[in-house]
Design a protein around this motif. Structure first.
Motif, PDB file in Angstrom:
ATOM      1  N   ARG A 102     -12.733 -28.791  -1.544  1.00 45.68           N
ATOM      2  CA  ARG A 102     -13.444 -27.555  -1.198  1.00 45.68           C
ATOM      3  C   ARG A 102     -12.980 -27.011   0.150  1.00 45.68           C
ATOM      4  O   ARG A 102     -13.722 -26.277   0.815  1.00 45.68           O
ATOM      5  CB  ARG A 102     -14.953 -27.808  -1.184  1.00 45.68           C
ATOM      6  N   LEU A 103     -11.772 -27.334   0.543  1.00 47.58           N
ATOM      7  CA  LEU A 103     -11.284 -26.983   1.876  1.00 47.58           C
ATOM      8  C   LEU A 103     -11.242 -25.470   2.100  1.00 47.58           C
ATOM      9  O   LEU A 103     -11.708 -24.972   3.130  1.00 47.58           O
ATOM     10  CB  LEU A 103      -9.885 -27.580   2.080  1.00 47.58           C
ATOM     11  N   SER A 104     -10.673 -24.711   1.168  1.00 45.52           N
ATOM     12  CA  SER A 104     -10.530 -23.262   1.354  1.00 45.52           C
ATOM     13  C   SER A 104     -11.881 -22.592   1.530  1.00 45.52           C
ATOM     14  O   SER A 104     -12.057 -21.729   2.393  1.00 45.52           O
ATOM     15  CB  SER A 104      -9.790 -22.643   0.165  1.00 45.52           C
ATOM     16  N   ARG A 105     -12.868 -22.976   0.713  1.00 47.62           N
ATOM     17  CA  ARG A 105     -14.190 -22.369   0.803  1.00 47.62           C
ATOM     18  C   ARG A 105     -14.878 -22.745   2.109  1.00 47.62           C
ATOM     19  O   ARG A 105     -15.544 -21.907   2.736  1.00 47.62           O
ATOM     20  CB  ARG A 105     -15.045 -22.799  -0.393  1.00 47.62           C
ATOM     21  N   ALA A 106     -14.727 -23.997   2.544  1.00 42.53           N
ATOM     22  CA  ALA A 106     -15.364 -24.428   3.793  1.00 42.53           C
ATOM     23  C   ALA A 106     -14.811 -23.653   4.984  1.00 42.53           C
ATOM     24  O   ALA A 106     -15.571 -23.185   5.848  1.00 42.53           O
ATOM     25  CB  ALA A 106     -15.148 -25.932   3.992  1.00 42.53           C
ATOM     26  N   LEU A 107     -13.495 -23.498   5.039  1.00 36.27           N
ATOM     27  CA  LEU A 107     -12.884 -22.787   6.169  1.00 36.27           C
ATOM     28  C   LEU A 107     -13.196 -21.297   6.120  1.00 36.27           C
ATOM     29  O   LEU A 107     -13.423 -20.666   7.159  1.00 36.27           O
ATOM     30  CB  LEU A 107     -11.370 -23.018   6.168  1.00 36.27           C
ATOM     31  N   ALA A 108     -13.200 -20.713   4.927  1.00 37.80           N
ATOM     32  CA  ALA A 108     -13.513 -19.284   4.811  1.00 37.80           C
ATOM     33  C   ALA A 108     -14.944 -19.017   5.250  1.00 37.80           C
ATOM     34  O   ALA A 108     -15.214 -18.035   5.966  1.00 37.80           O
ATOM     35  CB  ALA A 108     -13.289 -18.806   3.377  1.00 37.80           C
ATOM     36  N   LEU A 109     -15.881 -19.871   4.839  1.00 38.84           N
ATOM     37  CA  LEU A 109     -17.273 -19.687   5.235  1.00 38.84           C
ATOM     38  C   LEU A 109     -17.433 -19.830   6.742  1.00 38.84           C
ATOM     39  O   LEU A 109     -18.170 -19.066   7.378  1.00 38.84           O
ATOM     40  CB  LEU A 109     -18.154 -20.706   4.505  1.00 38.84           C
ATOM     41  N   THR A 110     -16.728 -20.783   7.337  1.00 41.32           N
ATOM     42  CA  THR A 110     -16.794 -20.953   8.786  1.00 41.32           C
ATOM     43  C   THR A 110     -16.267 -19.725   9.511  1.00 41.32           C
ATOM     44  O   THR A 110     -16.844 -19.279  10.504  1.00 41.32           O
ATOM     45  CB  THR A 110     -15.989 -22.193   9.214  1.00 41.32           C
ATOM     46  N   SER A 111     -15.188 -19.156   9.001  1.00 42.57           N
ATOM     47  CA  SER A 111     -14.598 -17.983   9.658  1.00 42.57           C
ATOM     48  C   SER A 111     -15.519 -16.774   9.618  1.00 42.57           C
ATOM     49  O   SER A 111     -15.383 -15.856  10.437  1.00 42.57           O
ATOM     50  CB  SER A 111     -13.253 -17.636   9.001  1.00 42.57           C
ATOM     51  N   LEU A 112     -16.475 -16.741   8.681  1.00 38.70           N
ATOM     52  CA  LEU A 112     -17.413 -15.625   8.570  1.00 38.70           C
ATOM     53  C   LEU A 112     -18.642 -15.804   9.451  1.00 38.70           C
ATOM     54  O   LEU A 112     -19.531 -14.946   9.451  1.00 38.70           O
ATOM     55  CB  LEU A 112     -17.859 -15.453   7.116  1.00 38.70           C
ATOM     56  N   ALA A 113     -18.712 -16.894  10.226  1.00 35.10           N
ATOM     57  CA  ALA A 113     -19.879 -17.129  11.077  1.00 35.10           C
ATOM     58  C   ALA A 113     -20.038 -16.047  12.139  1.00 35.10           C
ATOM     59  O   ALA A 113     -21.128 -15.870  12.685  1.00 35.10           O
ATOM     60  CB  ALA A 113     -19.781 -18.504  11.742  1.00 35.10           C
ATOM     61  N   VAL A 114     -18.963 -15.326  12.430  1.00 42.57           N
ATOM     62  CA  VAL A 114     -19.047 -14.256  13.421  1.00 42.57           C
ATOM     63  C   VAL A 114     -19.948 -13.118  12.941  1.00 42.57           C
ATOM     64  O   VAL A 114     -20.533 -12.395  13.759  1.00 42.57           O
ATOM     65  CB  VAL A 114     -17.625 -13.725  13.750  1.00 42.57           C
ATOM     66  N   VAL A 115     -20.100 -12.951  11.626  1.00 40.46           N
ATOM     67  CA  VAL A 115     -20.848 -11.809  11.087  1.00 40.46           C
ATOM     68  C   VAL A 115     -22.327 -11.867  11.467  1.00 40.46           C
ATOM     69  O   VAL A 115     -22.864 -10.889  12.016  1.00 40.46           O
ATOM     70  CB  VAL A 115     -20.661 -11.707   9.565  1.00 40.46           C
TER      71      VAL A 115
END
Length: 400
Positions: free
Chosen positions: A135-148
């Protein structure tokens, strides 16, 4: 669950969101709204913000290295404490205590920028290290959206609150930064990234490990430059379209739905097959959405362009983060994230300049056509030179 040790990852994500909320709240909300009370004009505020963000951008690589090599927790604490010092210095002035010493404020803001440069590389590095491999891609993508949510809280909530009651708004801002400091204290024992068994690599091995990162850097610059074109043009675009922010809400809802659905579905595909299978279609859809908006009378196509934009960004984010996660050397992930994020920051810095020039010369057509061209060039670059999927060995998750 996307991560091993979910409690630790939840603390890090909460720290990231609260820190971003206080960060945006101070520089985007408090400073411009209370410029007169602080005795600052637009030029001084611009210098203050520019110096801080430049220090933040340029320090991400070095701070990522220090975090990975010597430990991450104490850097997170220093970042939070330095931000609290800036706000406490400004607090007396914001509450009517007179203008603060500008050079002291500038110096502390620069120090905060340097320390703040550690935050994203550390959280992204730990997100990658703690992520379940499937689930690496989803975990990193979700983390990158924390700025929102940080942006929404620091600007969308704190701004109206400070306009109604200055004292309450300032106290909420200090509360956010104080909460970030307490969260940083809770993870102060975090160590750096676990090192691979061979701690001494030859020069050729180091060059091989970092070659994939180097190939990503031009694309990292281009793909942040394109959205950066629009940073300063939101309100001129709304005026051109004859829309208010409220009237934009319904088309924007389509963007959010497209982003959310694609983020998960494309993430599953990226994790099960190859991140490039999400990344390349995502770039193509982004180019198409910008191209549609470059045509005359874009307001008649918002209902189609914004959902398409959301789908494109959802696919792109999962593919990009999955690809970066596979390419970064195992023992130097925080350094790698910091290096890539420094280049991304340069793209966001160049984007508004180029966007302003295109708007002045060619209007909205020039801006969106330039963005579409950048995405097409980036897509071609990935097809020709970007590294293919590499399988990372499983690793033991770090603990406190």
């Amino acid at each position: 669950m996307l991560w091993n040790q979910p409690t630790l990852m939840l603390r890090l994500l909460t720290l990231l969101v609260v820190s971003e909320a206080a960060h945006f709240g101070f520089f985007v909300t408090a400073l411009p709204l209370r410029a007169d009370t602080l005795g600052l004009n637009a030029a001084l505020i611009g210098t203050l913000m520019g110096g801080h963000y430049l220090a933040d951008a340029l320090s991400k690589g070095p701070m990522g290295y220090l975090a990975g090599r010597y430990g991450a927790g104490w850097l997170l604490l220093l970042a939070s404490v330095s931000g609290l010092m800036v706000m406490l210095l400004a607090q007396g002035s914001l509450l009517g205590g007179g203008a603060p010493p500008y050079l002291a404020l500038l110096g502390l803001a620069g120090l905060w920028g340097v320390m703040y440069g550690s935050l994203w590389p550390i959280v992204m590095g730990y997100s990658q290290t703690l992520a379940r491999p499937e689930r690496l891609s989803r975990a990193l993508a979700l983390t990158s959206l924390a700025v929102v949510p940080g942006l929404a809280l620091g600007v969308g909530v704190l701004g109206p609150l400070m306009q109604r009651s200055e004292d309450l708004g300032i106290n909420v801002l200090l509360g956010l930064q104080g909460s970030a400091t307490l969260l940083a204290l809770s993870v102060v024992g975090l160590r750096g990234t676990p090192q691979p068994p061979q701690t001494r690599a030859s020069l050729s091995e180091l060059l091989r490990q970092w070659r994939g990162v180097g190939l990503l850097l031009p694309a990292a610059l281009a793909q942040t430059l394109a959205p950066g074109l629009l940073v300063t043009l939101l309100f001129p675009l709304l005026e051109l379209l004859g829309l208010s922010m409220l009237e934009l809400a319904f088309p924007a809802l389509g963007l959010l739905i497209g982003l959310g659905l694609t983020l998960w579905l494309a993430g599953r595909m990226a994790d099960r097959t190859c991140p490039r299978r999400a990344l390349l279609p995502g770039l193509l859809l982004l180019a198409l959405s910008y191209g549609v908006l470059a045509l005359p009378h874009p307001e008649t196509r918002l209902w189609a362009a914004l959902p398409l934009l959301g789908v494109g960004y959802g696919a792109f984010l999962t593919g990009w983060n999955g690809l970066v996660g596979q390419v970064l050397p195992q023992g130097q992930r925080m350094t790698g994230w910091g290096t890539i994020m420094t280049v991304e920051a340069l793209g966001y810095a160049i984007g508004p300049i180029l966007g302003g020039l295109m708007w002045t010369a060619y209007g909205h057509t020039g801006v969106f056509a330039t963005g579409a061209a950048v995405f097409v060039i980036t897509l071609a670059y990935y097809l020709l030179t970007a590294p293919s999927q590499a399988t990372q060995p499983r690793h033991k998750a770090p603990s406190l």
